[in-house]
Design a protein around this motif. Structure first.
Motif, PDB file in Angstrom:
ATOM      1  N   LEU A 110      34.780  41.562  37.490  1.00  0.00           N
ATOM      2  CA  LEU A 110      33.871  42.629  37.894  1.00  0.00           C
ATOM      3  C   LEU A 110      33.873  42.807  39.396  1.00  0.00           C
ATOM      4  O   LEU A 110      34.354  41.963  40.145  1.00  0.00           O
ATOM      5  CB  LEU A 110      32.459  42.377  37.380  1.00  0.00           C
ATOM      6  CG  LEU A 110      31.714  41.153  37.870  1.00  0.00           C
ATOM      7  CD1 LEU A 110      30.868  41.481  39.083  1.00  0.00           C
ATOM      8  CD2 LEU A 110      30.836  40.610  36.765  1.00  0.00           C
ATOM      9  N   SER A 111      33.340  43.955  39.806  1.00  0.00           N
ATOM     10  CA  SER A 111      33.232  44.256  41.228  1.00  0.00           C
ATOM     11  C   SER A 111      32.094  45.246  41.440  1.00  0.00           C
ATOM     12  O   SER A 111      31.547  45.801  40.476  1.00  0.00           O
ATOM     13  CB  SER A 111      34.538  44.841  41.760  1.00  0.00           C
ATOM     14  OG  SER A 111      34.793  46.088  41.160  1.00  0.00           O
TER      15      SER A 111
ATOM     16  N   HIS B 197      34.459  36.905  45.361  1.00  0.00           N
ATOM     17  CA  HIS B 197      35.038  37.314  46.645  1.00  0.00           C
ATOM     18  C   HIS B 197      34.293  38.548  47.142  1.00  0.00           C
ATOM     19  O   HIS B 197      34.141  39.513  46.408  1.00  0.00           O
ATOM     20  CB  HIS B 197      36.522  37.631  46.486  1.00  0.00           C
ATOM     21  CG  HIS B 197      37.311  36.494  45.915  1.00  0.00           C
ATOM     22  ND1 HIS B 197      37.738  35.443  46.687  1.00  0.00           N
ATOM     23  CD2 HIS B 197      37.710  36.232  44.647  1.00  0.00           C
ATOM     24  CE1 HIS B 197      38.395  34.575  45.920  1.00  0.00           C
ATOM     25  NE2 HIS B 197      38.385  35.031  44.673  1.00  0.00           N
ATOM     26  N   ARG B 198      33.858  38.483  48.392  1.00  0.00           N
ATOM     27  CA  ARG B 198      33.037  39.561  48.955  1.00  0.00           C
ATOM     28  C   ARG B 198      33.630  40.082  50.262  1.00  0.00           C
ATOM     29  O   ARG B 198      34.361  39.371  50.952  1.00  0.00           O
ATOM     30  CB  ARG B 198      31.621  39.050  49.202  1.00  0.00           C
ATOM     31  CG  ARG B 198      30.934  38.683  47.888  1.00  0.00           C
ATOM     32  CD  ARG B 198      29.593  38.033  48.122  1.00  0.00           C
ATOM     33  NE  ARG B 198      29.010  37.639  46.846  1.00  0.00           N
ATOM     34  CZ  ARG B 198      28.085  38.345  46.199  1.00  0.00           C
ATOM     35  NH1 ARG B 198      27.622  39.478  46.716  1.00  0.00           N
ATOM     36  NH2 ARG B 198      27.615  37.929  45.044  1.00  0.00           N
ATOM     37  N   ASP B 199      33.260  41.337  50.585  1.00  0.00           N
ATOM     38  CA  ASP B 199      33.672  41.893  51.862  1.00  0.00           C
ATOM     39  C   ASP B 199      32.660  41.524  52.948  1.00  0.00           C
ATOM     40  O   ASP B 199      31.693  40.797  52.681  1.00  0.00           O
ATOM     41  CB  ASP B 199      33.888  43.414  51.763  1.00  0.00           C
ATOM     42  CG  ASP B 199      32.620  44.194  51.441  1.00  0.00           C
ATOM     43  OD1 ASP B 199      31.503  43.637  51.532  1.00  0.00           O
ATOM     44  OD2 ASP B 199      32.751  45.396  51.114  1.00  0.00           O
TER      45      ASP B 199
ATOM     46  N   GLY C 219      28.988  42.004  52.172  1.00  0.00           N
ATOM     47  CA  GLY C 219      28.399  41.268  51.050  1.00  0.00           C
ATOM     48  C   GLY C 219      28.637  41.902  49.693  1.00  0.00           C
ATOM     49  O   GLY C 219      28.138  41.416  48.680  1.00  0.00           O
ATOM     50  N   ASN C 220      29.418  43.002  49.646  1.00  0.00           N
ATOM     51  CA  ASN C 220      29.753  43.632  48.364  1.00  0.00           C
ATOM     52  C   ASN C 220      30.769  42.793  47.602  1.00  0.00           C
ATOM     53  O   ASN C 220      31.686  42.231  48.206  1.00  0.00           O
ATOM     54  CB  ASN C 220      30.347  45.028  48.596  1.00  0.00           C
ATOM     55  CG  ASN C 220      29.370  45.969  49.239  1.00  0.00           C
ATOM     56  OD1 ASN C 220      28.261  46.168  48.742  1.00  0.00           O
ATOM     57  ND2 ASN C 220      29.757  46.555  50.358  1.00  0.00           N
ATOM     58  N   VAL C 221      30.623  42.734  46.305  1.00  0.00           N
ATOM     59  CA  VAL C 221      31.562  41.978  45.474  1.00  0.00           C
ATOM     60  C   VAL C 221      32.854  42.789  45.351  1.00  0.00           C
ATOM     61  O   VAL C 221      32.865  43.874  44.792  1.00  0.00           O
ATOM     62  CB  VAL C 221      30.972  41.690  44.084  1.00  0.00           C
ATOM     63  CG1 VAL C 221      31.994  40.963  43.219  1.00  0.00           C
ATOM     64  CG2 VAL C 221      29.694  40.879  44.188  1.00  0.00           C
TER      65      VAL C 221
ATOM     66  N   VAL D  58      34.024  49.688  45.691  1.00  0.00           N
ATOM     67  CA  VAL D  58      34.457  48.775  46.746  1.00  0.00           C
ATOM     68  C   VAL D  58      35.878  48.304  46.453  1.00  0.00           C
ATOM     69  O   VAL D  58      36.183  47.885  45.350  1.00  0.00           O
ATOM     70  CB  VAL D  58      33.494  47.560  46.844  1.00  0.00           C
ATOM     71  CG1 VAL D  58      34.031  46.539  47.847  1.00  0.00           C
ATOM     72  CG2 VAL D  58      32.116  48.030  47.246  1.00  0.00           C
ATOM     73  N   GLY D  59      36.740  48.411  47.466  1.00  0.00           N
ATOM     74  CA  GLY D  59      38.111  47.933  47.314  1.00  0.00           C
ATOM     75  C   GLY D  59      38.993  48.813  46.445  1.00  0.00           C
ATOM     76  O   GLY D  59      40.057  48.401  46.039  1.00  0.00           O
TER      77      GLY D  59
END
Length: 66
Positions: free
Chosen positions: A59-60, A38-40, A43-45, A64-65
């Protein structure tokens, strides 16, 4: 007296500066298989899951988030 024990379940959560490189390494070196990605909008995970021999590794992209 009978005691039941179970295997503890935990899901490691990893954060990478470059989550795509981290996922590639986990797949190529450890044999993990992708489950979710799932990405923003950039394109960040935000959240990804990989299967490692029946265990889930989350992982991320760092920061981010959070």
């Amino acid at each position: 007296m009978t005691m039941q024990t179970s295997t503890p379940i935990f899901y490691p959560g990893l954060q990478y500066r470059d989550a795509d490189a981290g996922m590639k390494w986990l797949e190529d070196v450890l044999g993990c298989e992708p489950r979710e990605d799932h990405r923003d909008e950039d394109g960040n995970v935000v959240h990804a899951e990989l299967d490692f021999r029946g265990a889930i590794v989350m992982l991320s992209t760092a920061g981010v988030g959070r």
